[in-house]
Design a protein around this motif. Structure first.
Motif, mmCIF file in Angstrom:
data_model
loop_
_atom_site.group_PDB
_atom_site.id
_atom_site.type_symbol
_atom_site.label_atom_id
_atom_site.label_comp_id
_atom_site.label_asym_id
_atom_site.label_seq_id
_atom_site.Cartn_x
_atom_site.Cartn_y
_atom_site.Cartn_z
ATOM 1 N N ALA A 141 2.444 -16.914 6.917
ATOM 2 C CA ALA A 141 1.102 -16.554 6.445
ATOM 3 C C ALA A 141 1.178 -15.376 5.488
ATOM 4 C CB ALA A 141 0.189 -16.237 7.627
ATOM 5 N N ASP A 142 2.034 -14.412 5.783
ATOM 6 C CA ASP A 142 2.201 -13.252 4.922
ATOM 7 C C ASP A 142 2.802 -13.653 3.575
ATOM 8 O OD1 ASP A 142 2.096 -10.271 4.665
ATOM 9 O OD2 ASP A 142 4.255 -10.552 4.372
ATOM 10 N N ILE A 143 3.815 -14.501 3.597
ATOM 11 C CA ILE A 143 4.439 -14.963 2.352
ATOM 12 C C ILE A 143 3.423 -15.704 1.489
ATOM 13 C CG2 ILE A 143 6.106 -16.619 1.400
ATOM 14 C CD1 ILE A 143 7.930 -15.859 3.817
ATOM 15 N N LEU A 144 2.672 -16.612 2.080
ATOM 16 C CA LEU A 144 1.685 -17.374 1.315
ATOM 17 C C LEU A 144 0.599 -16.471 0.744
ATOM 18 C CD1 LEU A 144 1.344 -20.541 3.569
ATOM 19 C CD2 LEU A 144 2.490 -20.370 1.349
ATOM 20 N N ALA A 145 0.129 -15.531 1.531
ATOM 21 C CA ALA A 145 -0.902 -14.602 1.051
ATOM 22 C C ALA A 145 -0.361 -13.763 -0.107
ATOM 23 C CB ALA A 145 -1.373 -13.704 2.194
ATOM 24 N N ARG A 146 0.832 -13.227 0.053
ATOM 25 C CA ARG A 146 1.429 -12.401 -1.004
ATOM 26 C C ARG A 146 1.656 -13.210 -2.279
ATOM 27 N NH1 ARG A 146 4.311 -7.578 0.575
ATOM 28 N NH2 ARG A 146 3.949 -7.144 2.773
ATOM 29 N N GLN A 147 2.202 -14.411 -2.139
ATOM 30 C CA GLN A 147 2.505 -15.220 -3.312
ATOM 31 C C GLN A 147 1.230 -15.658 -4.038
ATOM 32 O OE1 GLN A 147 5.503 -15.640 -4.808
ATOM 33 N NE2 GLN A 147 6.114 -14.148 -3.269
#
Length: 88
Positions: A19-25
């Motif tokens: 979830a963090d990776i998707l939000a950041r990207q």
């Protein structure tokens, strides 16, 4: 705002890391597109939305009355009001 983008993914079953990776990207990609393309943000939004797609579904919720724009207006107004006495 990044934290707010992460939480729904976790609620939908993504690991906190994914979830963090998707939000950041999402944020990084949007910023990169805004920086590299000549269009303004409104034109860019219109160009990346697929009719009936996921972005359009999300924006329908975010842009409704008392949605994201209303909250951002209120937040910026509150920050401005707080900053005024400090800058005088």
């Amino acid at each position: 705002m990044l934290i707010n983008r992460r939480q729904p993914g976790i609620k939908l079953g993504l690991s906190p890391e994914l979830a963090d990776i998707l939000a950041r990207q999402t944020v990084i990609g949007a910023g990169a597109m805004l920086e590299s393309l000549p269009e303004d943000a409104l034109d860019l939004r219109q160009n990346v939305i697929s009719p009936g797609g996921t972005t359009q579904a999300a924006l329908k919720v975010l842009m409704r009355k008392n949605g994201m724009q209303s909250l951002l207006d209120e937040a910026v107004t509150a920050a401005h009001a707080r900053a005024r006495p400090r800058s005088g």
